[in-house]
Scaffold this active site. Sequence first.
Site, PDB file in Angstrom:
ATOM      1  N   PHE A   1       1.500   5.045   1.037  1.00  0.00           N
ATOM      2  CA  PHE A   1       1.084   6.080   1.983  1.00  0.00           C
ATOM      3  C   PHE A   1       1.770   7.393   1.616  1.00  0.00           C
ATOM      4  O   PHE A   1       2.882   7.387   1.095  1.00  0.00           O
ATOM      5  CB  PHE A   1       1.477   5.691   3.408  1.00  0.00           C
ATOM      6  CG  PHE A   1       0.735   4.485   3.918  1.00  0.00           C
ATOM      7  CD1 PHE A   1      -0.437   4.624   4.641  1.00  0.00           C
ATOM      8  CD2 PHE A   1       1.204   3.205   3.647  1.00  0.00           C
ATOM      9  CE1 PHE A   1      -1.136   3.514   5.090  1.00  0.00           C
ATOM     10  CE2 PHE A   1       0.509   2.086   4.087  1.00  0.00           C
ATOM     11  CZ  PHE A   1      -0.665   2.240   4.816  1.00  0.00           C
TER      12      PHE A   1
ATOM     13  N   THR B   1       0.858  -1.187   0.000  1.00  0.00           N
ATOM     14  CA  THR B   1       0.000   0.000   0.000  1.00  0.00           C
ATOM     15  C   THR B   1       0.886   1.226   0.000  1.00  0.00           C
ATOM     16  O   THR B   1       1.919   1.252   0.666  1.00  0.00           O
ATOM     17  CB  THR B   1      -0.928   0.006   1.228  1.00  0.00           C
ATOM     18  OG1 THR B   1      -1.846  -1.066   1.120  1.00  0.00           O
ATOM     19  CG2 THR B   1      -1.716   1.309   1.323  1.00  0.00           C
TER      20      THR B   1
END
Lengths: 378, 378
Positions: B280, B278
């Site tokens: 960020f 993911t």
Amino acid sequence: MRDLKEIREEINEIDEKLIELFKRRMECAKDVGNYKKANNIPILNQDRENEILDDVLVRGGEYGYAAQLLFSNIMELSRALQHNIVGSGKEMKELIENSSPNIPYNKNTKVACQGIAGANNHEATLKIFPDCEPQFCKSFKDVFMAIENGEADYGVLPVENSTAGSVSDVYDLILKHRFYIIKSLDLPIHYYLASIPQANLEDIEEVWSHPQALAQCSDKITANNYKTLQSANTAVAARDVANSKRINLAAVCNGSAVKEYGLKVLAENYENRSDNTTRFIVISKKLYIPENAEKISLCFGLPHVTGTLYSVLCRFSSLGLNLTKIESRTMANKPFEYLFYLDFTGNVKNDEVTKLLCALSTELPEFSFLGNYEEDFA
Amino acid sequence: MRDLKEIREEINEIDEKLIELFKRRMECAKDVGNYKKANNIPILNQDRENEILDDVLVRGGEYGYAAQLLFSNIMELSRALQHNIVGSGKEMKELIENSSPNIPYNKNTKVACQGIAGANNHEATLKIFPDCEPQFCKSFKDVFMAIENGEADYGVLPVENSTAGSVSDVYDLILKHRFYIIKSLDLPIHYYLASIPQANLEDIEEVWSHPQALAQCSDKITANNYKTLQSANTAVAARDVANSKRINLAAVCNGSAVKEYGLKVLAENYENRSDNTTRFIVISKKLYIPENAEKISLCFGLPHVTGTLYSVLCRFSSLGLNLTKIESRTMANKPFEYLFYLDFTGNVKNDEVTKLLCALSTELPEFSFLGNYEEDFA
């Protein structure tokens, strides 16, 4: 300093010559296409193209990079011509020719959607197939499995601005199963604040819903200083509020969920923005292309090289085709680094469009034609 | 039929002339730029450009659309030159010049993130700011409000492949608050199957987690025929399993949640794909551009006109800048129909990059420079 008029006269004179040279170069590209067809030689000759681009960079001097850009476009357009002459992409052509224009549907048609009764997916399914009895699946994956196994004929799935998942999740599954998009629907999503029948607006202290629905209704929730609790989806929130029997609770959910779980409407149009819509698609194992299809969806891979996306877009742009959506995604452990999802307006009945799809299907890694379909707006 | 060698000789001869004409046309563009600077005339003259394109379409004959495409590129490149001469985009230039290279950070720095302890957001925050005491916010919006109100210095938010929300939600909030992206982190996300300490793997019948986490771990869940229940997020699933005291339940969650809620690990790397990551980003009210910044994020609007995106990409491509991400979004009730989010590799210390940003900031509606930052990989 020269006057603007004088400079423009020179520009006009240059442009005239540029156009004539460009036309001559396109004629040469045709000759190359015919030669390659007769001698069964592949269209792309990367070494020859690189040689030309290297030469252009040097000759271009301070405008070297700009000149390279121009020539990569010219070669892109040449290749498009040659693919048409050679008749590339036979499989793609057959796929389109063998598609059927009419999507079969009657009251026995089985349509799968994810979620529970009263979810937005359910509402969209009934808009598209008004007489059907939807089959509820736990996940997107299960919708695909139901079609794969023949338990469902079609599936309805949200692909944009949805609380239920991302475009790429759905597109990945379409690619994996080799299914097609045969229709789309843009559905306005309106939220209700709803409670058990015994409750009144002034009793409410806490609101339950999916995090994204809570965010989409944040203006009124914040103004009323309500506590919030996150649910897995808006229909689950409605069901749980109904089962709670608590008068200080409300759910943020859609109209179907209000009905489904016998809730009382405390407020309508609870969303911050009145133009809130979600796009749904209908997927099918078999390819249907309606007569009035107006949107084409594609997926393809590209290497991580400057300008490759730009070169592909050149092909669409040169046919005056409008892109309406583009999305890139990084791929790990693949021979190409990016996967692109692309929508554009067009119909395969247009010969130029079919030729483009045939050429791209030959040239691009992981090229997938996802469908050519009608767009509805509820 | 002509031989390939013969055709290529003609092509080489055409190309030589094309390059010379293109260079002459760029010199003319410079003259136009100087004239416009001296006489304070705007760079874009849409009527003049349309007149040229109409003429090119006719003269181009069967290659009319392709010729138009080529000329729209030439005019795009001319305009880029002219913007550099005129010195467009002073505000953009000042913004970059007034940015600071060092991101202040010590143990008193206040960093906001969404969710609860043990969520992936929490894990990312501690990777980027190891000594900080994260402030947990209920929503993305609250993270922005905390920074706006001065309660937090920075915020950490997921923007790609996250269970918590979409890129466009976060980007919309960045634009609304006029914040900047000052760093990014790609964090591998590994899931554990975890239960209360008294449970064993053979006791498990039901698995709780966020729907997307359940989907990412579907292979093992399906193989074991587990029932599933959807939670608002993975940390909430872990907390609820801990509170349940039931030995037949497990949560799919990350390592921080396992620790935070005293769970027992039943299985590691529960995800289907081992390369699950993911992205960020760190957001800030003030613009910081580190020396080694390598990624630039932009947002801009475009009208619904064939080829407009293509024309903008021409500018990036002509400088050899690599696009690494592109995403379009339909806008309702706006003077432009599409909003684009775009990432590319580059640093504003490169004069050509700054000139490009200055020119685009003048030309494109709703242009926003979102930041130039370092990318970390955990």
